[in-house]
Enzyme design. Sequence first.
Site, PDB file in Angstrom:
ATOM      1  N   GLY A  63      -6.066   1.144  -5.070  1.00 36.83           N
ATOM      2  CA  GLY A  63      -6.813   0.832  -3.720  1.00 36.83           C
ATOM      3  C   GLY A  63      -7.801  -0.236  -3.746  1.00 36.83           C
ATOM      4  O   GLY A  63      -8.509  -0.643  -2.762  1.00 36.83           O
ATOM      5  N   ALA A  64      -8.001  -0.929  -4.906  1.00 39.90           N
ATOM      6  CA  ALA A  64      -9.124  -1.761  -4.958  1.00 39.90           C
ATOM      7  C   ALA A  64      -8.666  -3.057  -3.792  1.00 39.90           C
ATOM      8  O   ALA A  64      -9.565  -3.486  -3.210  1.00 39.90           O
ATOM      9  CB  ALA A  64      -9.299  -2.565  -6.464  1.00 39.90           C
ATOM     10  N   GLY A  65      -7.372  -3.507  -4.184  1.00 44.58           N
ATOM     11  CA  GLY A  65      -7.261  -4.645  -3.107  1.00 44.58           C
ATOM     12  C   GLY A  65      -7.406  -4.488  -1.819  1.00 44.58           C
ATOM     13  O   GLY A  65      -7.769  -5.120  -1.037  1.00 44.58           O
ATOM     14  N   ASP A  66      -6.949  -3.104  -1.461  1.00 46.91           N
ATOM     15  CA  ASP A  66      -6.856  -2.571  -0.138  1.00 46.91           C
ATOM     16  C   ASP A  66      -8.324  -2.539   0.372  1.00 46.91           C
ATOM     17  O   ASP A  66      -8.745  -2.887   1.371  1.00 46.91           O
ATOM     18  CB  ASP A  66      -6.359  -1.177   0.250  1.00 46.91           C
ATOM     19  CG  ASP A  66      -4.946  -1.234  -0.123  1.00 46.91           C
ATOM     20  OD1 ASP A  66      -3.959  -2.278   0.168  1.00 46.91           O
ATOM     21  OD2 ASP A  66      -4.313  -0.040  -0.423  1.00 46.91           O
TER      22      ASP A  66
END
Length: 110
Positions: free
Chosen positions: A48-51
């Site tokens: 979820g870091a990129g999101d």
Amino acid sequence: LESAARELGARTGAVFAITLGKEGTLLGKASDTRIIPSIPIQPVDTTGAGDAFVGAMLYQLSLLEKGTLRSLGMDQWAHMTANANKAGARTCAYLGAMEAFRHLNNQIFD
């Protein structure tokens, strides 16, 4: 990487971001490139870091007055990227994206 980013910027004139994980983000605008550092965290899960990064950028862009996007300078892009880095990094401090997203709000920009 920086050489390729400068070439991309020179050919397109676009603003772009290449995330570099814990090292931050390579930000490019036209022929100017900068590495925007991330914040230190104790990583648990990178899901979820990129999101979170993209969501934080879109949120900040949504706050701009209509028609001002093209006039943003590199310092303004760098500030928004630093905030997006914080969102992405803080997401990594939790197990799973859904758990992390429950803890994110606009106070992460402080």
